[in-house]
Design a protein around this motif. Structure first.
Motif, short mmCIF file in Angstrom:
data_model
loop_
_atom_site.label_atom_id
_atom_site.label_comp_id
_atom_site.label_asym_id
_atom_site.label_seq_id
_atom_site.Cartn_x
_atom_site.Cartn_y
_atom_site.Cartn_z
N HIS A 1 0.86 -1.18 0.00
CA HIS A 1 0.00 0.00 0.00
C HIS A 1 0.90 1.24 0.00
CE1 HIS A 1 -3.74 2.13 1.19
NE2 HIS A 1 -2.92 2.92 1.86
N ILE A 2 0.38 2.36 -0.48
CA ILE A 2 1.16 3.60 -0.48
C ILE A 2 1.60 3.94 0.95
CG2 ILE A 2 -0.87 5.12 -0.26
CD1 ILE A 2 0.56 6.98 -2.31
N ASP A 3 2.85 4.36 1.08
CA ASP A 3 3.42 4.80 2.38
C ASP A 3 3.71 3.66 3.36
OD1 ASP A 3 3.80 7.41 1.93
OD2 ASP A 3 2.01 8.14 2.94
N HIS B 1 0.45 3.46 -5.15
CA HIS B 1 -0.78 4.22 -5.43
C HIS B 1 -1.63 3.49 -6.45
CE1 HIS B 1 -3.51 7.49 -6.23
NE2 HIS B 1 -2.99 8.15 -5.21
N GLU C 1 -3.94 -2.51 4.37
CA GLU C 1 -4.72 -1.37 3.88
C GLU C 1 -5.28 -1.70 2.50
OE1 GLU C 1 -2.73 2.50 5.58
OE2 GLU C 1 -1.17 1.00 5.23
N GLN D 1 -4.96 -0.88 -0.72
CA GLN D 1 -4.13 -1.23 -1.87
C GLN D 1 -3.30 -2.48 -1.60
OE1 GLN D 1 -4.44 -0.36 -4.76
NE2 GLN D 1 -2.55 -0.63 -5.89
N SER E 1 -6.16 11.30 6.13
CA SER E 1 -5.58 10.82 4.87
C SER E 1 -6.57 9.84 4.27
CB SER E 1 -4.24 10.14 5.11
OG SER E 1 -4.44 8.99 5.91
N TYR E 2 -6.53 9.68 2.96
CA TYR E 2 -7.49 8.75 2.35
C TYR E 2 -6.86 8.02 1.18
CZ TYR E 2 -8.37 11.38 -1.97
OH TYR E 2 -8.24 11.96 -3.21
N THR E 3 -7.43 6.87 0.85
CA THR E 3 -7.05 6.14 -0.35
C THR E 3 -8.33 5.77 -1.08
OG1 THR E 3 -7.04 4.08 0.89
CG2 THR E 3 -4.92 5.12 0.53
N GLN F 1 -9.85 3.45 -4.58
CA GLN F 1 -9.60 2.58 -5.73
C GLN F 1 -10.91 2.14 -6.35
OE1 GLN F 1 -7.42 -0.88 -4.51
NE2 GLN F 1 -8.60 -1.15 -2.66
#
Length: 696
Positions: free
Chosen positions: A20-22, A87, A115, A117, A669-671, A673
């Protein structure tokens, strides 16, 4: 089939870093390069100095955009590494990398755990049956919880996650790891940036946990080996070598996912992760022979991972190199490639000449004279090959399984700023579309505007930025447009004739078609039920082609029609006037008419949105998501914050990054998809159709 043992191949590992990002993938990769001696200075993402994020946009934003390949050596093993983006907008980079890799390391944040992703990339790895290790990173962060992260891997990913290490301390007190196989505590020297390690006995307070988790590890790895299981049940003791060998076999069969931990940023745990890559992930000869189809006979063929076999390779990525022109990334499964020779592309039916072979180290390159089975390299000079094409010997034709590319969900109009930019824009967009199969360029037939489509706002933002910086093209862009779809809600049929008399030879075709809705996500299926030669066999492909082309522009607002089954049931032909073209036109016209009868509706892309928000702002965030036609799926507490999961139409999510920052004073913060397509509510549908009519 016995594999030819090849020492170079058995000591090769082709791995990817996914997350996942980060979660810290790029930081993990940078530490790997440092400890293996590939770099002498540790690059940091936050300083924009990492080797693997070499693009300007990556360094400025602190994110990975394009998968970068590199190679290093550890314990006399060659490790080819691909660091992939986290991402969701760049998911194609993960997809095509996993297609050519033998094993992966999934990196998880000890606070966030699994998370959204992470789930996506893990599913992609499962699709290609890639053995996996898990590395729980950021053990030094406030809220770090190793055991919760392991549980999330089991519950959310459905994996049998088996800890091979336990953390010694956590958050500010994270000091090192306990290796469960050797039963040793490993602590890291801060001054040498983790290069010096000390091995110590297990601390007394951890002995009970170590025994408990070691027993769980042993039980899970001996299950597949009857002799070892028998020995363990009788004596209750196994050697370290026996355990590692059994653990390797269990990992290669994806029976277990070994879990390791550390803090890459604080230089802890990375050497043990490298040991795990060598000990537990497969070499090319540990995998089954590569399978493909002979395009001439349609029969399956197999090739062993050996440089003595005929050449079989897969082009998995195209990149524009400022110094070399087009660079084609290739994974060689069998055989060898020699610089200056020719190879064959069976999909394009073209012979290609290899100008140069290069080994990539991010954006640096090393020239090679030859490369063989197990290598991941770059080729210069290929003119016709595109992503997903097979390369082979002309005398031994084979086509490997294709890579699936997702459809874009968002589009923007783009136009050149000046006359001088006009020609450059067209050529630059062509190059970018060759590089990235999830990026599409089209022309709106009504307005004549050039539209560029991609996987999200960030994806298109990066494309526009690259046009300006790399290609020096000035362009104006329009508002984002959603990639809607159309489908039907009831079956219908049609009897349609196409007759044209133009003085000479006429045109005649007659088809009877039926159309019905199919399962969500099935796309388009064509069924031929013609009997008795009413429509000759040679015209059936033309009917299919006419139908599929007509489905590209629906009858409601010109969006593609999806999830339908079209059946050709009957028809007729004329000995002289019938032709492929006549049947194609006839089928296309018939399809347009039958869709109108089948009660068409609009579909819109629905996004899965996860917002991590402090408790004080949960009400504001959920209220805002609801006002965007969002459905709140669930809310849970995670490490002192609330995690809100929602499903929201993409059309309502433009500019959300700015809105959520202002709602929460920059603390959320948000993700997001893509999840699926869903029916547009009637009132919104009328609004969209009204706008579409206004464009015509």
């Amino acid at each position: 089939m016995t594999l030819k043992r090849d020492e170079k191949l058995s000591n090769t590992r082709n791995i990817g870093i996914i997350a996942h990002i980060d979660a810290g993938k790029t930081t993990v990769t940078e530490r790997i390069l440092f400890y293996t001696g590939m770099t002498y200075k540790i690059g940091e993402v936050h300083e924009g100095t990492v080797v693997m994020d070499w693009m300007e946009q990556e360094q400025e934003r602190g994110i990975t955009i394009t998968s970068a390949a590199t190679r290093c050596t550890w314990r006399d093993h060659l490790i080819n590494i691909i660091d992939t983006p986290g991402h969701v907008d760049f998911t194609i980079e993960v997809e095509r990398s996993l297609r050519v890799l033998d094993g992966v390391v999934g990196v998880f944040c000890s606070v966030g755990g699994v998370e959204p992703q992470s789930e996506t990339v893990w599913r992609q790895a499962n699709r290609y049956k890639v053995p996996k290790l898990a590395f729980i990173n950021k053990m030094d962060r406030t809220g770090a919880d190793f055991y919760r992260a392991v549980k999330m891997i089991e519950e959310r990913l459905g994996e049998r996650a088996i800890p091979f290490q336990l953390p010694y301390g956590s958050e500010d007190n994270f000091r090192g790891v306990v290796d469960l196989i050797s039963k040793k505590l490993i602590v890291y020297d801060e001054e040498s940036r983790g290069s010096k390690l000390a091995s110590q006995p297990v601390p007394q307070e951890m002995e009970a946990d170590v025994e408990k988790y070691r027993e769980k590890l042993i039980e899970s790895v001996v299950e597949l080996d009857d002799d070892l299981l028998h020995k363990y049940l009788e004596s209750h003791t196994l050697t370290e070598d026996e355990l590692r060998k059994a653990a390797r076999a269990a990992t290669l069969k994806s029976h277990i996912t070994p879990v390791f931990c550390g803090a890459a940023f604080k230089n802890k745990g990375v050497q043990q992760l490298l040991d795990a890559v060598v000990d537990y992930l497969p070499s090319p000869i540990d995998l089954p022979p590569v399978e493909g189809i002979d395009p001439n006979t349609e029969k399956p063929r197999q090739f062993e991972a050996s440089s003595e076999e005929p050449l079989v390779a897969l082009a998995f990525k195209i990149a524009s190199d400022p110094f070399m022109g087009q660079l084609t990334y290739v994974r060689i499964y069998s055989g060898k490639l020699i610089s200056g020779t020719s190879i064959y592309n069976p999909q394009k039916k073209k012979r290609e000449r290899i100008g140069r072979i290069v080994r990539m180290h991010a954006n640096r390159r090393e020239q090679l004279n030859e490369a063989s089975a197990g290598d991941i390299i770059g080729l210069v000079g290929l003119k016709f090959t595109t992503t997903g094409n097979t390369l082979c010997d002309e005398a031994n034709e084979v086509v490997l399984e294709q890579i699936d590319f997702p459809d874009p969900v968002i589009a923007i109009a783009i136009e050149p700023k000046s006359r001088a930019d006009e020609e450059k824009l067209g050529l630059s967009l062509q190059k970018l579309a060759r590089e990235d199969p999830s990026f599409k360029v089209s022309v709106d037939s009504e307005s004549g505007q050039t539209l560029i489509s991609g996987m999200g706002e960030l994806h298109l933002e990066i494309i526009v930025d690259r046009l300006l910086r790399e290609f020096g093209v000035g362009a104006n862009i329009g508002r984002p447009q959603v990639a809607y779809r159309e489908t039907i809600t009831s079956p219908a049929d049609i009897n349609w004739k196409y007759v044209k008399q133009t003085g000479g030879r006429g045109q005649y075709a007659h088809v009877v078609l039926s159309i019905e809705p199919s399962k969500k996500g099935d796309g388009y299926q064509f069924v031929d039920k013609v009997v008795g030669g009413r429509v000759p066999r040679e015209y059936i492909p033309s009917v299919n082609k006419g139908v599929s082309e007509a489905l590209e522009t629906g009858t409601l607002a010109g969006y593609p029609v999806v999830d339908v089954t079209v059946t050709l049931t009957d028809g007729s032909y004329h000995d002289v006037d019938s032709s492929d073209m006549a049947f194609k036109i006839c089928a296309s016209q018939a399809l347009k008419e039958v869709v109108k009868k089948a009660k068409p509706i609009l579909l819109e892309p629905i996004m899965s949105v996860e917002v991590v928000v402090p408790d004080d702002y949960v009400g504001a965030v959920t209220g805002d998501l609801t006002s965007r036609r969002g459905r709140i799926v669930k809310s849970e507490v995670r490490a002192g914050s609330q995690v809100v999961d929602a499903q929201v139409p993409l059309s309502k999510m433009f500019g959300y990054a700015t809105d959520v920052r202002s709602l929460t004073q920059g603390r959320a913060s948000y993700t997001m998809q893509f999840l699926h397509y869903e029916k547009v509510p009637a009132n919104i549908s009328l609004e969209i159709l009204g706008k579409a009519e206004g464009r015509v």
